[in-house]
Design a protein around this motif. Structure first.
Motif, short mmCIF file in Angstrom:
data_model
loop_
_atom_site.label_atom_id
_atom_site.label_comp_id
_atom_site.label_asym_id
_atom_site.label_seq_id
_atom_site.Cartn_x
_atom_site.Cartn_y
_atom_site.Cartn_z
N MET A 1 0.96 -1.17 0.10
CA MET A 1 -0.03 -0.03 -0.08
C MET A 1 0.85 1.44 -0.15
SD MET A 1 -2.87 1.18 2.78
CE MET A 1 -3.79 2.95 2.60
N TYR A 2 2.05 1.03 0.76
CA TYR A 2 3.01 2.31 0.76
C TYR A 2 3.39 2.70 -0.48
CZ TYR A 2 7.41 4.60 1.68
OH TYR A 2 8.25 5.47 1.48
N GLU A 3 3.77 1.73 -1.24
CA GLU A 3 4.37 1.80 -2.37
C GLU A 3 3.71 2.20 -3.57
OE1 GLU A 3 8.02 0.58 -1.24
OE2 GLU A 3 7.40 1.35 -3.14
N GLU A 4 2.33 2.03 -3.42
CA GLU A 4 1.19 2.53 -4.21
C GLU A 4 0.85 4.13 -4.10
OE1 GLU A 4 -1.16 -1.55 -4.86
OE2 GLU A 4 -2.33 0.14 -3.67
N VAL A 5 0.79 4.43 -2.79
CA VAL A 5 0.63 5.75 -2.50
C VAL A 5 1.86 6.46 -3.02
CG1 VAL A 5 0.52 7.47 -0.54
CG2 VAL A 5 -0.64 5.30 -0.76
N LYS A 6 3.10 5.97 -2.75
CA LYS A 6 4.48 6.82 -3.22
C LYS A 6 4.39 6.99 -4.65
CE LYS A 6 9.27 6.39 -2.70
NZ LYS A 6 10.42 5.71 -2.24
N THR A 72 2.95 15.20 1.42
CA THR A 72 3.02 13.87 1.08
C THR A 72 4.17 13.24 1.48
OG1 THR A 72 1.74 14.30 -1.10
CG2 THR A 72 3.29 12.55 -1.31
N GLN A 73 5.32 13.94 1.26
CA GLN A 73 6.53 13.54 2.20
C GLN A 73 6.29 13.23 3.61
OE1 GLN A 73 9.28 16.96 1.14
NE2 GLN A 73 9.78 16.02 -0.91
N LYS A 74 5.66 14.04 4.25
CA LYS A 74 5.49 13.46 5.55
C LYS A 74 4.66 12.34 5.87
CE LYS A 74 5.33 18.18 7.69
NZ LYS A 74 4.32 19.40 8.26
N GLN A 75 3.55 12.38 5.11
CA GLN A 75 2.93 11.02 4.75
C GLN A 75 3.74 9.77 4.50
OE1 GLN A 75 -0.33 11.66 2.09
NE2 GLN A 75 -1.51 12.76 3.64
N LEU A 76 4.60 10.09 3.62
CA LEU A 76 5.64 9.00 2.94
C LEU A 76 6.49 8.63 3.93
CD1 LEU A 76 6.83 7.15 0.63
CD2 LEU A 76 8.37 9.02 0.13
N HIS A 77 6.83 9.52 4.95
CA HIS A 77 7.96 9.21 6.17
C HIS A 77 7.12 8.62 7.32
CE1 HIS A 77 11.16 9.99 8.87
NE2 HIS A 77 10.21 10.40 9.68
N GLN A 82 6.15 3.34 9.80
CA GLN A 82 4.93 2.17 9.96
C GLN A 82 5.66 0.94 9.08
OE1 GLN A 82 2.30 2.19 11.75
NE2 GLN A 82 1.71 0.07 11.44
N LEU A 83 6.36 1.21 8.06
CA LEU A 83 7.01 -0.08 7.61
C LEU A 83 7.97 -0.74 8.19
CD1 LEU A 83 6.86 -2.15 4.99
CD2 LEU A 83 8.55 -0.40 4.01
#
Length: 323
Positions: A1-6, A72-77, A82-83
């Motif tokens: 899921m993280y990869e898709e958002v990224k 978005t970067q904050k969300q990615l971080h 989480q990962l």
């Protein structure tokens, strides 16, 4: 899921950068056009104002995009954190399972070692028990051997007694033949009962039979001592009465019955009378005082050449001759 958002965020950023690039190219084109044509300065100024407004607008949009990018970067971080936490939890779970597996393997090895030890102890016990049994069997065998040795010595003593009896047997076996001839003897076989022809010799109180008349100098096939026996006329079996009526007689003792048959009924009485007379002569002679003389001595030829008279000592033997 993280990869898709990224990936989605990167695609949006690429699209915005592409749009920004296009806007920059358009601005350069406008500035070039203002430089080339002064004649249209007023129009260009108006267009410049419009372009400046547009640039400001674009700058505002870029600022918004930059803010969106920061978010978005904050969300990615946060997604990366989480990962990492998920990875840490996964590694902890993996380590727990590996620990349990190692404990299970260790327990299995210890259990196998315990079972092997128990089997080894059981085998050792069985070997000890087998050794004990073998020693006991050896002791029993030694005891049996000692017993057999004693029996052997007793047998030797009995043979010596038989040797002492041979003079008595001599008096009976060297006597004159009272009667002889061929008779049929009834024999019971494993699969079938049958009548077999033998040559019989009546001598003293012994009735012996041989396979043939020419074999009378050899060991007899069978011997019966008439001292404790009697001869009887015997009826035939129902199915043979008509054919052999009156042709059969039997010699019955306390231990056996010998069924005999002649070819002609007229020969039955002479044989019965001869047997009875031989027994009567022996019992009335008073030469020997035996309850039962050894028949095997007759069959094995235990007859000496001496003519010494045996003493009146009484000896009892229990022997069942063949036939």
């Amino acid at each position: 899921m993280y990869e898709e958002v990224k990936m989605e965020l990167l695609d949006e950023i690429s699209a915005l950068e592409f749009e920004l690039q296009e806007e920059r190219e358009a601005r350069l084109a406008v500035e070039k056009e203002l430089t080339e044509t002064r004649s249209r300065e007023r129009a260009l100024l108006e267009m410049k104002a419009i372009a400046d407004g547009e640039v400001e607008r674009l700058r505002g949009e870029v600022s918004g995009l930059e803010n969106h990018l920061r978010v978005t970067q904050k969300q990615l971080h946060a997604a990366e954190e989480q990962l990492d936490r998920e990875k840490e939890r996964h590694n902890k779970t993996k380590n727990d399972w590996e620990t349990k597996y190692n404990e299970t393997v260790t327990f299995k090895d210890e259990e196998m070692a315990r079972i092997k030890q128990e089997h080894a102890d059981e085998i050792a016990k069985m070997k000890a028990e087998m050794q004990r049994m073998m020693e006991e069997m050896k002791r029993e065998a030694d005891a049996q051997i000692a017993k057999m040795q004693e029996e052997k010595e007793e047998s030797i003593n009995r043979v010596e007694v038989l040797a002492e009896e041979k003079m008595t047997v001599l008096e009976r076996t060297t006597a004159k033949v009272s009667k002889s001839g061929y008779l049929w003897k009834y024999e019971e076989g494993f699969m079938k009962n049958t009548w077999k022809k033998y040559y019989f010799v009546l001598k003293s109180s012994f009735l012996s039979w041989y396979s043939d008349q020419s074999c009378t100098e050899k060991e007899p096939v069978g011997v019966i001592d008439l001292e404790s026996a009697r001869a009887y006329k015997a009826p035939r079996k129902e199915k043979e009465k008509k054919k052999y009526e009156g042709c059969e007689f039997e010699i019955r003792s306390t231990t056996r019955v010998v069924n005999l048959r002649v070819d002609y009924a007229r020969d039955v009485d002479p044989w019965v009378q001869a047997i009875s007379m031989a027994k009567a002569r022996y019992l009335s002679s008073g030469t020997v005082n035996l309850d039962k003389v050894s028949v095997d001595a007759v069959k094995q030829g235990l007859v000496g050449t001496s003519t010494t008279t045996k003493s009146s000592t009484t000896t009892t033997k229990s022997t069942t001759p063949r036939g």
